[in-house]
Design an enzyme around this catalytic site. Structure first.
Site, PDB file in Angstrom:
ATOM      1  CE  LYS A 112      -4.169  -2.142   1.153  1.00 22.00           C
ATOM      2  NZ  LYS A 112      -3.819  -3.484   1.604  1.00 22.00           N
TER       3      LYS A 112
HETATM    4  C1  LIG Z   1      -4.497  -4.588   1.104  1.00 22.16           C
HETATM    5  C2  LIG Z   1      -3.734  -5.851   1.041  1.00 22.16           C
HETATM    6  C3  LIG Z   1      -4.097  -6.877   0.164  1.00 22.16           C
HETATM    7  C4  LIG Z   1      -5.307  -6.777  -0.728  1.00 22.16           C
HETATM    8  O1  LIG Z   1      -5.180  -5.795  -1.715  1.00 22.16           O
HETATM    9  P1  LIG Z   1      -6.468  -5.238  -2.477  1.00 22.16           P
HETATM   10  O2  LIG Z   1      -5.996  -4.146  -3.358  1.00 22.16           O
HETATM   11  O3  LIG Z   1      -7.401  -4.758  -1.390  1.00 22.16           O
HETATM   12  O4  LIG Z   1      -7.063  -6.385  -3.224  1.00 22.16           O
HETATM   13  C5  LIG Z   1      -3.301  -7.995   0.111  1.00 22.16           C
HETATM   14  N1  LIG Z   1      -2.213  -8.131   0.910  1.00 22.16           N
HETATM   15  C6  LIG Z   1      -1.858  -7.176   1.779  1.00 22.16           C
HETATM   16  C7  LIG Z   1      -0.672  -7.397   2.632  1.00 22.16           C
HETATM   17  C8  LIG Z   1      -2.598  -6.002   1.868  1.00 22.16           C
HETATM   18  O5  LIG Z   1      -2.223  -5.044   2.724  1.00 22.16           O
END
Ligand SMILES: *Cc1c(COP(=O)(O)O)cnc(C)c1O
Length: 462
Positions: A112
């Protein structure tokens, strides 16, 4: 470059306005009216470039005239300066034709950061120019919240309020949200699950008096700027494996569908992506839907990969919008049906989805087993989210097409599960080694819109 709502009833906006708005006023999500194309030559020319230069070339067409080239280069440079790997998104080999894209070298150890660090800098430049301030509200299953707080903390024109499900995030995730000392970032522990958090944030956006009063902005994965930032590493990784001359596939551990939808955009831009494999944990509503069973909400069952514990996958709406040939009326209808539990996907749309997406799931036991077996096979210590994806990728990949599996978090973010699976306790990187000694600051709050809104009104700084 215009952005339109998936539900068709909100004004068309520029990139900057769509970014500052977050959720469209008709409840829909903004998407580019037309997806820009990159030619084979332009894609080939990305080979060997820095991540930052790749980011500039891939995202530039989406920005229209909102930022000058010079501004945008500066934004990108500042966004990724805090990453602790020069490649930003390094690719490692797990097995013949199977690669792991490490997306956890940013400040909060999850993918993120790629989008959030960029959005922080984009907001900063845009708000300063406008002389405005905003209140950012977001829901998190663990990683978005800390990434947002890290990206915006200390910025003068923004307050950030993050709702997370009380007791349902890992201790490292919680501490990353409750320990930043900056007064403009606020952690709220909601009595409920992630879907409740997400629903309350949506409610705030649909309460126009509140929304306009506090100048609400959203940086959840519904924010189109986040999706676009994630398109970049699909290009950088694919090109390093021989694209555009060679097709590649991706497996993506999926919750809110933002990350895998970025892969769809990359494909629509011209990157030769064969399959996008959606990997889910035991909360497998997306896998069931992509297997043809319709989209029907159940109860979220907490798992060891909590960032994927979800029933309402927001960005799936964007995938549906394109699968329904941009028929916003049809999407609005499906989302209305979802309020009372779920919907069936039309045959034509299923056909369109299956041209791009495959899917699979991993149980809790399979996830633990994959952490253990991958450590033995390649020496790679996976976080549970990456392990879900590696397990699904192993089932879905074809020997002749390189598979790139996205490792979305550092194993040290989920030490309990990693230890249980492997016997190893993954150490936090040096720069956050004192995380467990820092003071925590958090407000526990009821799953009640009024309570949340009044807390926010009272706690905005300035
Ligand atoms: C947010 C997240 C996901 C999922 O990603 P999306 O874009 O919501 O599908 C997967 N793994 C981790 C570690 C995350 O923080």
């Amino acid at each position: 470059m215009k952005y339109v709502s998936t539900r068709g009833l909100a004004p068309e906006l520029s990139f900057e306005d769509a970014m500052l708005t977050g959720l469209a006023r008709d409840g829909g999500l903004y998407v580019p009216a037309e997806i820009p194309q990159m030619s084979q030559a332009e894609i080939a020319a990305l080979a060997g470039l820095s991540y930052e230069e790749t980011a500039f070339r891939v995202m530039r067409p989406f920005l229209g005239d909102c930022f000058t080239d010079e501004e945008f280069r500066g934004i990108i440079a500042r966004a990724y300066a805090g990453f602790d790997h020069r490649a930003r998104a390094p690719l490692k080999q797990l097995a013949p034709n199977h690669f792991l894209l490490e997306l956890f070298h940013g400040p909060t150890l999850a993918f993120k950061d790629f989008a959030m660090q960029l959005i922080g800098q984009l907001f900063q430049v845009a708000l300063e120019r406008r002389g405005e301030r905003v209140t950012i509200a977001g829901a998190t299953s663990g990683d978005t919240g800390s990434a947002a707080m890290e990206a915006f903390r200390g910025l003068s024109n923004v307050d950030v309020f993050i709702l997370y499900p009380h007791g349902r995030v890992s201790e490292v995730q919680r501490r990353q949200m409750t320990t930043p000392a900056d007064k403009n970032v606020h952690a709220l522990a909601l009595d409920g699950d992630f879907d409740d958090c997400q629903a309350r944030v949506k409610d705030m956006f649909n309460d126009f008096e509140f929304r306009d009063g506090v100048k609400l902005a959203g940086v959840n994965s519904i924010n189109i700027a986040r999706v676009l930032a994630q398109v970049v590493y699909y290009f950088s990784s694919a090109v390093s494996l021989g694209a555009p001359a060679r097709e590649v596939s991706f497996t993506v551990p999926t919750g809110n569908f933002g990350d895998v939808f970025a892969g769809y955009i990359a494909k629509q831009m011209g990157l030769p992506v064969k399959d996008l494999v959606v990997a889910t944990n035991q909360n497998d509503i997306l896998h069931r839907c992509l297997s043809g069973a319709g989209y029907h909400k159940g109860d979220t069952v907490p798992s060891i990969s909590p960032s994927m514990d979800i029933q309402v996958s927001s960005n799936f709406e964007r995938a549906l919008y394109f699968a329904y040939n941009k028929d916003a009326g049809a999407v609005a209808q499906l989302m209305e049906e979802l309020k009372s539990g779920g919907f069936e996907v039309s045959q034509g749309a299923m056909q369109a989805l299956s041209e791009t997406y495959k899917s699979g799931r991993a149980s809790e036991a399979e996830t633990l087993e994959t952490i253990k077996s991958e450590l033995a096979a390649s020496g790679e210590l996976l976080c549970p989210h990456g392990a879900v994806a590696v397990k699904v990728a192993a089932e879905q990949r074809e020997s002749e097409v390189p598979m790139i599996t996205l490792a979305t978090a550092h194993p040290a973010k989920f030490p309990a599960a990693v230890k249980e699976a492997s016997g190893l306790h993954p150490a936090l990187p040096e720069r956050m080694a004192d995380l467990f000694e820092r003071d925590e600051r958090v407000s526990q709050i009821a799953n009640d819109l009024g309570a949340i809104e009044s807390h926010i009104r009272k706690n905005i700084t300035e």
